[in-house]
Scaffold this active site. Sequence first.
Site, PDB file in Angstrom:
ATOM      1  N   CYS A 291       0.782  -1.102  -0.010  1.00 52.14           N
ATOM      2  CA  CYS A 291      -0.061  -0.137   0.047  1.00 52.14           C
ATOM      3  C   CYS A 291       0.730   1.254  -0.076  1.00 52.14           C
ATOM      4  O   CYS A 291       0.341   2.211  -0.668  1.00 52.14           O
ATOM      5  CB  CYS A 291      -1.048  -0.026   1.082  1.00 52.14           C
ATOM      6  SG  CYS A 291      -0.279  -0.256   2.761  1.00 52.14           S
ATOM      7  N   ARG A 321      10.614  -9.005   4.598  1.00 50.16           N
ATOM      8  CA  ARG A 321      10.503  -8.539   5.903  1.00 50.16           C
ATOM      9  C   ARG A 321      11.478  -9.565   6.680  1.00 50.16           C
ATOM     10  O   ARG A 321      11.631 -10.915   6.586  1.00 50.16           O
ATOM     11  CB  ARG A 321       9.166  -8.839   6.829  1.00 50.16           C
ATOM     12  CG  ARG A 321       8.162  -7.865   6.079  1.00 50.16           C
ATOM     13  CD  ARG A 321       6.860  -7.945   7.038  1.00 50.16           C
ATOM     14  NE  ARG A 321       5.749  -7.364   6.198  1.00 50.16           N
ATOM     15  CZ  ARG A 321       4.454  -7.248   6.627  1.00 50.16           C
ATOM     16  NH1 ARG A 321       4.077  -8.023   7.812  1.00 50.16           N
ATOM     17  NH2 ARG A 321       3.442  -6.602   5.877  1.00 50.16           N
ATOM     18  N   GLU A 323      12.292 -11.337   9.613  1.00 49.07           N
ATOM     19  CA  GLU A 323      11.685 -11.968  10.525  1.00 49.07           C
ATOM     20  C   GLU A 323      12.552 -12.366  11.531  1.00 49.07           C
ATOM     21  O   GLU A 323      11.970 -12.892  12.764  1.00 49.07           O
ATOM     22  CB  GLU A 323      10.576 -12.847   9.947  1.00 49.07           C
ATOM     23  CG  GLU A 323       9.404 -12.357   9.221  1.00 49.07           C
ATOM     24  CD  GLU A 323       8.353 -11.529   9.901  1.00 49.07           C
ATOM     25  OE1 GLU A 323       8.479 -11.589  11.079  1.00 49.07           O
ATOM     26  OE2 GLU A 323       7.339 -11.284   9.478  1.00 49.07           O
ATOM     27  N   ARG A 332       5.706 -18.105   8.080  1.00 52.93           N
ATOM     28  CA  ARG A 332       6.468 -17.022   8.505  1.00 52.93           C
ATOM     29  C   ARG A 332       7.784 -16.851   7.711  1.00 52.93           C
ATOM     30  O   ARG A 332       8.723 -17.555   8.340  1.00 52.93           O
ATOM     31  CB  ARG A 332       6.742 -16.750   9.980  1.00 52.93           C
ATOM     32  CG  ARG A 332       7.065 -15.293  10.311  1.00 52.93           C
ATOM     33  CD  ARG A 332       6.959 -15.171  11.903  1.00 52.93           C
ATOM     34  NE  ARG A 332       5.617 -15.042  12.447  1.00 52.93           N
ATOM     35  CZ  ARG A 332       5.044 -13.996  12.223  1.00 52.93           C
ATOM     36  NH1 ARG A 332       5.528 -13.111  11.546  1.00 52.93           N
ATOM     37  NH2 ARG A 332       3.879 -14.140  12.625  1.00 52.93           N
ATOM     38  N   GLU A 340      -2.183  -7.304  -2.615  1.00 54.70           N
ATOM     39  CA  GLU A 340      -2.767  -6.218  -1.540  1.00 54.70           C
ATOM     40  C   GLU A 340      -3.711  -5.365  -2.393  1.00 54.70           C
ATOM     41  O   GLU A 340      -3.527  -4.809  -3.411  1.00 54.70           O
ATOM     42  CB  GLU A 340      -1.767  -5.238  -0.885  1.00 54.70           C
ATOM     43  CG  GLU A 340      -2.398  -4.314   0.077  1.00 54.70           C
ATOM     44  CD  GLU A 340      -1.503  -3.809   1.059  1.00 54.70           C
ATOM     45  OE1 GLU A 340      -0.394  -4.143   1.142  1.00 54.70           O
ATOM     46  OE2 GLU A 340      -1.758  -2.962   1.628  1.00 54.70           O
ATOM     47  N   ASP A 401      -8.832  -9.613  11.611  1.00 53.57           N
ATOM     48  CA  ASP A 401      -8.122 -10.549  11.308  1.00 53.57           C
ATOM     49  C   ASP A 401      -8.800 -11.894  10.674  1.00 53.57           C
ATOM     50  O   ASP A 401      -9.774 -12.321  11.388  1.00 53.57           O
ATOM     51  CB  ASP A 401      -7.196 -11.071  12.329  1.00 53.57           C
ATOM     52  CG  ASP A 401      -5.776  -9.857  12.504  1.00 53.57           C
ATOM     53  OD1 ASP A 401      -5.928  -9.103  11.465  1.00 53.57           O
ATOM     54  OD2 ASP A 401      -5.098 -10.200  13.328  1.00 53.57           O
ATOM     55  N   GLU A 418      -2.895 -16.129  11.556  1.00 50.98           N
ATOM     56  CA  GLU A 418      -3.606 -15.119  10.751  1.00 50.98           C
ATOM     57  C   GLU A 418      -3.188 -15.431   9.112  1.00 50.98           C
ATOM     58  O   GLU A 418      -2.140 -15.347   8.744  1.00 50.98           O
ATOM     59  CB  GLU A 418      -3.120 -13.786  11.120  1.00 50.98           C
ATOM     60  CG  GLU A 418      -3.551 -12.700  10.321  1.00 50.98           C
ATOM     61  CD  GLU A 418      -2.956 -11.368  10.709  1.00 50.98           C
ATOM     62  OE1 GLU A 418      -2.437 -10.919  11.814  1.00 50.98           O
ATOM     63  OE2 GLU A 418      -2.756 -10.437   9.598  1.00 50.98           O
ATOM     64  N   ASN A 421      -5.864  -9.887   6.577  1.00 47.86           N
ATOM     65  CA  ASN A 421      -6.723  -8.851   7.262  1.00 47.86           C
ATOM     66  C   ASN A 421      -7.510  -7.892   6.465  1.00 47.86           C
ATOM     67  O   ASN A 421      -7.015  -7.706   5.221  1.00 47.86           O
ATOM     68  CB  ASN A 421      -5.711  -8.109   8.249  1.00 47.86           C
ATOM     69  CG  ASN A 421      -4.854  -7.651   7.671  1.00 47.86           C
ATOM     70  OD1 ASN A 421      -4.651  -7.064   6.587  1.00 47.86           O
ATOM     71  ND2 ASN A 421      -3.525  -7.413   8.130  1.00 47.86           N
ATOM     72  N   CYS A 446      -6.813  -0.881   3.682  1.00 46.28           N
ATOM     73  CA  CYS A 446      -6.196  -1.960   2.627  1.00 46.28           C
ATOM     74  C   CYS A 446      -6.270  -3.371   3.248  1.00 46.28           C
ATOM     75  O   CYS A 446      -6.944  -3.621   4.485  1.00 46.28           O
ATOM     76  CB  CYS A 446      -4.546  -1.787   2.507  1.00 46.28           C
ATOM     77  SG  CYS A 446      -3.825  -1.555   4.107  1.00 46.28           S
ATOM     78  N   ARG A 453       0.062 -18.044   3.153  1.00 48.04           N
ATOM     79  CA  ARG A 453      -0.859 -18.125   4.441  1.00 48.04           C
ATOM     80  C   ARG A 453      -2.048 -19.078   3.901  1.00 48.04           C
ATOM     81  O   ARG A 453      -2.530 -19.779   4.609  1.00 48.04           O
ATOM     82  CB  ARG A 453      -1.006 -16.828   5.324  1.00 48.04           C
ATOM     83  CG  ARG A 453      -0.005 -16.025   5.693  1.00 48.04           C
ATOM     84  CD  ARG A 453       0.607 -16.673   7.108  1.00 48.04           C
ATOM     85  NE  ARG A 453       1.396 -16.110   7.589  1.00 48.04           N
ATOM     86  CZ  ARG A 453       1.721 -15.065   8.561  1.00 48.04           C
ATOM     87  NH1 ARG A 453       0.508 -14.659   8.979  1.00 48.04           N
ATOM     88  NH2 ARG A 453       2.799 -14.560   8.934  1.00 48.04           N
TER      89      ARG A 453
END
Length: 487
Positions: A291, A321, A323, A332, A340, A401, A418, A421, A446, A453
């Site tokens: 976003c 990311r 992590e 993850r 998105e 979520d 999760e 979202n 967003c 996932r």
Amino acid sequence: MKFDLQCSIQLSKKADELKEELEAFIKGEELFSSLESYELKADRLHLRIVSDVKRSHEIALRFYKKFAQFFGKKKIGVRGIHIDRYHISFEAERQPKKAVSIPFAEVTVDGTLIAMTITDKGEEFLRQNYVDRMIRRIREKIDMQHYEGKKEYWRAIWQSEEKEPVWNKDPSEEMQRAGWITLLGKGKWFYFPPAAALMRAMERIAFQEVVMPLGFKEVIEPMHVSFDTWIKTGHLEGMPGEIYYISEPKNREAEEWERFVDLLKIQREVDETELLKNLKPPKAGVCYAQCPNIYTALAGKTIAKASLPLLLVDRSTPSDRYEAGGKHGIERVDEFHRIEIVYIGTRDQLLQLKEKLVERYRHVFENILDLEWRMATVTPFYLQQAGIAGMEEDAVKGTIDFEAWLPYRGDRSREWLEIQNISIVGDKYTRAFTIKTQRGDLWSGCSGIGLERWMVAFLAQKGMDPEHWPDEFRKYVEPFPDMPEFL
Ligand code: ATP
Ligand code: ZN
Ligand code: MG
């Protein structure tokens, strides 16, 4: 609050002979009523400004202008204003739990009374309004001391039926065993055809069943996100430790890289010191969420009413990311694939859209993936205090979520992940990026669909054998590719 500023104005030459005239000038000007004391010594005018209403540094700048006029008439120039000592005290809402520190100042704490002392700073410091931001940051750090270790507020709002899983194995481990995925560096996976087909199926489902029917239009954005963008969205202050930073080379000429190449050819490994010599400091990072670049592309624009709600979707860039310790399997990871969607419109338009989105997502999880899943409203702890987001059933602002049960992790009373979202953030980003419409306020939000996932949730409940997959899902993966044979 109390602002006690001792500062001095540098003059172009000694001005002791002007003492009496200066005194008359100061007495004659109403503006100087908050001037606690002053002293003209050779070529410096020392001031002390004490105020508990206006901030002394702002007052100082206005004084500076007046003094420049006064001395200018006497053919003496002013050469800048300097902070000698600036003592600021204010009440915090709560007593700090431990010491608080901040750049540019000494901080002392006495109960809820915070004192900040700044010494020896130049004119820029006054003009840039650092002081206000320092006070705000101290308040924020004290608040954070109180939130530390507290969990976000979470409340289930809907739960599917229980669904018997076909197995209780960890899909990432099983896919590795079957050769479908293989790790390439920390938290980054290579997907062989069966795994890639699954991920693309998830993407097509999201596109055909959610994104397109709701009228979203696709955009393609750069993978690099500038610091300017992340300063506006808050990512750079929010998660600087999760960003993958991007450095440009200082130069692309071969001569500049000669020694680097020499060392590489001789040592067969990268000489890090030599490499760093050839890189510029980062000014951007790899996409963390899609976003921010969408907002940047819309910055400063006025959206015609006819184009509202503006519905955009990106699937062009992966998100990265750092992590660190939290990585597990494909759920993850350090690089993941997300669709998105971003929506901008009036509060009512977003409220309606949120309902339609929930309805479409429910259709996917119920009728296509056939998952055991649930929805919850979540509010980060720091927002709970402010009473924003998610606290009331009908609150438009906030985050929902979507979670799925992972049987391999254990009991359905606890082990949920999760998977995506939906967020509505009010005017936070439309304001930060000055995105407007003809009349009225614009809100935005967003929703990030994490393909890894979705895939993990599906495989964890339905297994890897297409025989056991729901018919509605199988349509999206047929013909399911074989794994190449390796000898
Ligand atoms: P978490 O609390 O699990 O770290 P987050 O709050 O960082 O999640 P968001 O920034 O809200 O996640 O991202 C939204 C979606 O992006 C998630 O629902 C998930 O689908 C996906 N996602 C986030 N981080 C990862 C990751 N490390 N690996 C895979 N998917 C991820
Ligand atoms: Zn987002
Ligand atoms: Mg996270």
